[in-house]
Each structure stands twice: as structure tokens, then as C-alpha cells.
Design an enzyme around this catalytic site. Structure first.
Site, PDB file in Angstrom:
ATOM      1  N   GLU A  33       0.872  -1.169   0.000  1.00  0.00           N
ATOM      2  CA  GLU A  33       0.000   0.000   0.000  1.00  0.00           C
ATOM      3  C   GLU A  33       0.911   1.221   0.000  1.00  0.00           C
ATOM      4  O   GLU A  33       1.827   1.299   0.829  1.00  0.00           O
ATOM      5  CB  GLU A  33      -0.887   0.032   1.245  1.00  0.00           C
ATOM      6  CG  GLU A  33      -1.877   1.185   1.177  1.00  0.00           C
ATOM      7  CD  GLU A  33      -2.635   1.457   2.465  1.00  0.00           C
ATOM      8  OE1 GLU A  33      -2.271   0.898   3.518  1.00  0.00           O
ATOM      9  OE2 GLU A  33      -3.596   2.257   2.416  1.00  0.00           O
ATOM     10  N   ARG A 257       5.605 -12.845   9.453  1.00  0.00           N
ATOM     11  CA  ARG A 257       6.338 -11.619   9.160  1.00  0.00           C
ATOM     12  C   ARG A 257       7.629 -11.572   9.966  1.00  0.00           C
ATOM     13  O   ARG A 257       7.791 -12.264  10.967  1.00  0.00           O
ATOM     14  CB  ARG A 257       5.459 -10.414   9.506  1.00  0.00           C
ATOM     15  CG  ARG A 257       5.306 -10.201  11.014  1.00  0.00           C
ATOM     16  CD  ARG A 257       4.348  -9.065  11.324  1.00  0.00           C
ATOM     17  NE  ARG A 257       4.551  -7.948  10.425  1.00  0.00           N
ATOM     18  CZ  ARG A 257       3.591  -7.139   9.987  1.00  0.00           C
ATOM     19  NH1 ARG A 257       2.353  -7.351  10.384  1.00  0.00           N
ATOM     20  NH2 ARG A 257       3.850  -6.148   9.190  1.00  0.00           N
ATOM     21  N   LYS A 267       4.422   0.131  10.172  1.00  0.00           N
ATOM     22  CA  LYS A 267       4.478   1.395   9.436  1.00  0.00           C
ATOM     23  C   LYS A 267       3.954   2.536  10.295  1.00  0.00           C
ATOM     24  O   LYS A 267       4.426   3.659  10.200  1.00  0.00           O
ATOM     25  CB  LYS A 267       3.619   1.287   8.166  1.00  0.00           C
ATOM     26  CG  LYS A 267       4.380   0.766   6.965  1.00  0.00           C
ATOM     27  CD  LYS A 267       3.637   1.154   5.694  1.00  0.00           C
ATOM     28  CE  LYS A 267       3.239  -0.071   4.911  1.00  0.00           C
ATOM     29  NZ  LYS A 267       2.437   0.234   3.718  1.00  0.00           N
TER      30      LYS A 267
END
Length: 549
Positions: A33, A257, A267
Site C-alpha cells: 500500500e 512476518r 508502518k
RNA sequence: UGUCCGAUAGUAUAAGGGUAGUACGACAGUUUUUGGUACUGUUUGUCUUGGUUCGAAUCCAGGUCGGACAACCA
């Protein structure tokens, strides 16, 4: 087929699918994104997705998952592309979820026509209240059984901009009692009168992630849609949409992850560090962003190697920073030229050296065919303050009263005396040198344990050197009590404004990597000017010397 | 007190019914004109309880622990 290395679970799935003929060509995608900078966790996903198609053939698309116009920016699109290219990967197609807005809209219409989606005008609070909890089923909305015609009519008017944000939403009609919260009539379209970085003001309704991602995969014929573990519960929805829409059956697979010690990876948190000026931007060398690592001096190869070594699995993991450091040292050890720089200088005077100056030869890299260079030598040198001890510790092989050391690439010197100022600080060290001990031509027969680096006072250039350390004092800052920012390491950046470097370093450019002998690996920072060079310490050398207490 | 995912040295990751291995770390030593590099060695592990089996890290069942899920974010 010789099995040199074992496969990770995704490679096994891919091999099976290819061998069974399920797919002829492997197609993956990397779907960021564009709402922030990419970090080392993304590097893991990039290496996985692109690495798979490099290994097995096929191709990887870069698809920006841009379904939320309020957080997404072209700045991020650009930085993300730069980072992927820097890592060494090439995408087949540059695509955007927003490329599919028309198609996604018609998918929504199709769902409505099949009686599988409806317009709800409940408020966000009401919807949340009826959603239930993980342990309690939800309840149907009073709008759940609108007619297909009415749904079509309102949804069209939503698209046409007749309503304000939040007035209506489109929901999939699935099962409010599903044990999977995501299956409880998920919202698939919402009204947002916001300008989109690509489609401008064409749309005022935007699809939600779940209604965009799987369909985008399907449109692109992605065979293996690889994402992280938090999407496991989305898979049921992913498959549901593909099935009901009767489109290409992409399959989603999830891996764990990356988590790294002494840093944060979300983020949101990284953005906070940037916005609160706790670091100097997304590419601050202390940041785990790809741009930060790049500025810090990491090489693409070292980051790829790291991603290779950490492996791919489904269990939660916390990788030690030492592994990342190992990977960059391993690469730079082979490629970086050895030069000399004195970070914390103290003057050394050679009292019996009467030649004035002399050009010595330095080998650029003992690990490679790196050639040699000229290093000027004289009777006044800068050496590292920490290389002298007035009262030597046990097993001390450096300078101390009466002790001898080798000056790297030069002569053996013996400490004869030292000078202190009124505060008792040592200000100058006096040595004699042994003329027969010249490097490469040593006939002195003397063996010394220690070798230290130096820079000739009259030839030295000054430079600013920035030393970096872990960004956080806690190995797991986001698992600590209180705010993660409370655990920022106050010593994560140390600036040495007046270090001395050997003259050859004046030629350094942004791509050069150096080992400052005995001090670590360094690279030029983009803040450098013609008047002032700035160097970043990428990583220290491994240090097995036990500091005396 | 739901559903889903997971559990192998300090940290990661292999072994897919048949010798628990590798890497990083740590420790010790050899080499060394970087206390670097290279090389050698040492250390430490199958969450638990049962079951199946000649044989289980692996298959089955129960438990324990960890993670995810209640954004008109992705």
C-alpha cells in the site's frame, strides 16, 4: 534433481503445483500500500515473491494496493519502486488496484444481482454493535433483506455521489453468526469523497481491502498470493468472493512476518518516529526502512542474503540484529577497501624521525585484488585515544609507556613518554621508531602483538563521522510496558564533527564502501559537501577484545 | 472461554516413520602487520501427557503456552 538445500513450505507448494501441472506458469505479486516507506520486513516479502519466480520461472507483478485514497501518496509509490529496484528485482507489470475500480464495481453489481450483497445505512456504531464479538454471534441488520432492485438503485446512487461519507455502505451477505468475524457481512464498499492519487475525483466510493485484493490477484492470474499471517482469517473471504464471482482461483498462502530485535517494524510506528522528529526522516540510517539501510551503507546483496538466511515459516519469530550485522560484514569484508581514519584523536610524535615526510604503500584489501595506494607518513600522527593506556590492562597489546606497537603499513614505534595537561588528561604521546621495521621490508626481527591505525597530522583531512547504535534499548520495544518511544536509545546517534581521515578518502563517492581499519565499515553520507565530508558507520567490526574493567 | 494459526539449542531454520543437522550468537584455541578475516573445537534443543508403531520431532488424542480475529485501514 540434486537437493542441495531444503525447501521452505511455500517452495514446496509451488513445486507441487508446478509438477502436478496445476499451473504452467508461476505468477506472484508484491502488493504494497503506498502509504509509507518499505522496510526490511517488506524486503523479506519482496525476496520471497520475486525470488520464487526467479527460481521457478514465471513473473512477479508490482501492484500498489491503493484502495484508500486518504492515506496514499505518489511520493510513496516512487520510493517503493526505488527500493525494490535497489534490492535488485524487476517486476513484470506495474499495476494498481485502482486500475480495476471499474471491474471491481461491476463485481459488486454482480454480487448484488445474485442476492449476495446489500446496502446498509446503519451507522458505524450500529454496525459494530450488531457484529457480535469473537465469542458471540452477530445479528442481522434491519437492511439485510432489501430487494435486489433497491440495492442496485442505492448502490448506483452511492457511486453517483448522491450521498455523503458514511451514509451508506455495501456489504456482502454471508453469515452474521460465522465464527470468523470477517464473514459477518463484511463491508465491501464505502463512500469517501476523497481525491485518489491516480483516479482523481472519478470515484467517491472505494472498495475495501477484502473486496479488492483477491479480485486483483484473480484478474492478474496470480497463482500464489503470498501474504503474512494476519491475513489467515481473510482467506475464507478471499476464497468466497472468488467462488461467488466465478473468477480465476488465485490461492492465498501466509507466512510469518519478520520481527527484528531493538527496532519496530509497523508502518504506523515508523511514521510516528518520522513525524515526531525522533529520527531524521524515513531514510534516517537508524531506521529499519530499506532507504534507511541503504543510507546506512547496507548493500542490496547483504539484505538479500539476510532474507535468505532468516527463512520462511509460519511461526512467530524475532530475529537477532546480529544476523543482519553478520550479513553486511560478510559482504563488505570481501569488497570494502581498507583505509585509515582516527575518530577520537590524540597526537603521537616520533622524536627520532628526521625524514620529514614519506610516502608509504597501503594494501587496499587483503581479501581481494584491491591494489594499493599511497599513504603519507610523518613525525606527527593522529592516533586513537583509546589505543593508549597509561596503566595498561592485562593482555593489553597496544600503546603504553615502554610498549611497542606496529603502525599499520608503517613502522614499529616504542612509547617513550607522554604529556598530560593540568587536568591530568594525556595530550601527547612521544615515541621513537625503529627504522628497520618498515612494513614490507622489516629486518628488525621485532615482533609486536599490536597494530594500530593512524593519520599523518599535516596530511589529514577532517570529516564528520556519524556513529549509529540500536534505535531502542529494549530488544522488544513494542512488547514493553508503556509507550514504545520510551525505549528509544539516547545514544543511537553519535556525531564526531572533527575526525581525521587519510587524504585518499577525499575521493570518496556515495557508492564507495570502506573499512576504516579496526573501526568498522563506513560510507559517505549524502549530507557531504565539497567542504565537509560526512561518513556513516554502517556497522562496527566484530570485537572480541574484552574491555578491561 | 469461541474460531483459526503455531510450538525443535540463546535466536532462527532443517530432518516429511529410521543417526536431531545447519547458520547466527556465545565460549576456547590456531593463524594474522586490523583484538578484523580465515580455520578448528566446545556449549546448549524436539512444550507436556497418553496412544499407534519394531521404531515418533514427524501420525493420532487430550492438555499447556504463544499469536491472530470484534477499523467504513491494508
Amino acid at each position: 534433481m540434486s537437493e542441495e538445500k531444503s525447501l521452505n513450505f511455500i517452495e514446496e507448494i509451488v513445486e507441487n503445483d508446478l509438477n502436478s501441472g496445476k499451473y504452467k506458469t508461476l505468477v506472484t505479486r508484491f502488493p504494497p500500500e503506498p502509504n509509507g516507506y518499505l522496510h526490511i520486513g517488506h524486503a523479506k516479502a519482496i525476496c520471497l515473491n520475486f525470488g520464487l519466480t526467479q527460481k521457478y520461472g514465471g513473473y512477479t507483478n508490482l501492484r500498489f494496493d491503493d484502495t484508500n485514497p486518504v492515506t496514499e501518496k505518489t511520493e510513496y509509490v516512487n520510493s517503493q519502486q526505488e527500493d525494490i529496484k535497489w534490492l535488485g528485482f524487476n517486476w513484470k507489470n506495474e499495476l494498481y488496484a485502482s486500475d480495476y475500480f471499474d471491474e471491481l464495481y461491476s463485481f459488486a453489481i454482480k454480487l448484488i444481482e445474485k442476492g449476495l450483497a446489500y446496502v446498509d445505512e446503519s451507522s458505524a456504531d450500529e454496525i459494530a454493535a450488531l457484529k457480535g464479538t469473537p465469542t458471540e454471534p452477530g445479528q442481522d441488520s434491519q437492511y439485510r433483506n432489501r430487494s435486489i432492485e433497491e440495492n442496485l438503485d442505492i448502490f448506483t446512487r452511492m457511486k453517483n455521489g448522491e450521498f455523503s461519507d458514511g451514509a451508506y455502505i455495501l456489504r456482502a451477505k454471508i453469515d452474521m453468526a460465522s465464527p470468523n468475524m470477517l464473514m459477518r457481512d463484511p463491508i465491501i464498499y464505502r463512500i469517501k469523497h476523497a481525491e485518489h492519487h491516480r483516479t482523481g475525483n472519478k470515484w467517491c466510493i472505494y472498495p475495501m481491502y477484502d473486496f479488492a485484493h483477491g479480485q486483483s490477484d484473480s484478474i492478474e492470474n496470480i497463482t500464489h498470493s503470498i501474504c503474512t499471517l494476519e491475513y489467515v482469517s481473510h482467506r475464507e473471504l478471499y476464497d468466497w468472493f472468488i467462488k461467488k464471482l466465478e473468477i480465476f482461483p488465485s490461492k492465498q498462502y501466509e507466512f510469518a512476518r519478520l520481527n527484528l530485535t531493538s527496532t519496530v517494524m509497523s508502518k504506523r510506528k515508523l511514521l510516528q518516529l518520522v513525524n515526531d522528529n525522533l529520527v531524521n526522516g524515513w531514510d534516517d540510517p537508524r531506521m529499519p526502512t530499506i532507504s534507511g539501510l541503504r543510507r546506512r551503507g547496507f548493500t542490496p546483496k547483504s539484505v538479500r542474503e539476510f532474507c535468505e538466511r532468516i527463512g520462511i515459516a509460519k511461526r512467530e519469530n524475532l530475529i537477532e540484529l546480529s544476523l543482519l550485522e553478520f550479513c553486511i560484514r560478510e559482504d563488505l569484508n570481501k569488497s570494502a577497501n581498507r583505509v585509515m581514519a582516527v575518530l577520537d584523536p590524540i597526537k603521537l610524535v616520533i622524536t627520532n624521525y628526521e625524514k620529514g615526510t614519506e610516502d608509504l604503500i597501503g594494501e587496499n584489501n587483503p581479501e581481494a585484488e584491491g591494489g594499493t595506494r599511497v599513504i603519507p607518513f610523518s613525525n606527527e600522527l593522529w592516533i586513537e585515544r583509546e589505543d593508549f593506556m597509561e596503566v595498561p590492562a592485562k593482555k593489553w597489546f597496544r600503546l603504553a609507556p615502554g610498549a611497542m606497537v606496529r603502525l599499520k603499513f608503517a613502522y614499529i614505534v616504542k612509547c617513550e613518554d607522554f604529556v598530560k595537561d593540568e587536568n591530568g588528561n594525556v595530550t601527547e604521546i612521544h615515541c621513537t621508531y625503529i627504522p628497520e621495521s618498515k612494513s614490507g621490508n622489516d629486518t628488525s626481527g621485532i615482533n609486536v602483538k599490536g597494530t594500530i591505525h593512524w593519520v599523518s597530522v599535516q596530511h589529514a583531512k577532517t570529516a564528520e563521522i556519524r556513529l549509529y547504535d540500536r534505535l531502542f534499548t529494549s530488544e522488544t520495544p513494542d512488547a514493553e510496558e508503556g509507550d514504545f518511544k520510551d525505549y528509544l536509545n539516547p545514544e543511537s546517534l553519535t556525531v564526531l564533527p572533527n575526525a581525521f581521515i587519510e587524504p585518499a578518502l577525499a575521493d570518496a563517492d556515495l557508492d564507495s564502501r570502506y573499512q576504516f581499519i579496526r573501526k568498522g565499515y563506513f560510507c559517505l553520507d549524502k549530507d557531504s559537501t565539497a567542504e565537509k565530508l560526512v561518513f556513516n558507520r554502517t556497522v562496527t567490526l566484530k570485537d572480541t577484545f574484552k574491555k578491561p574493567k
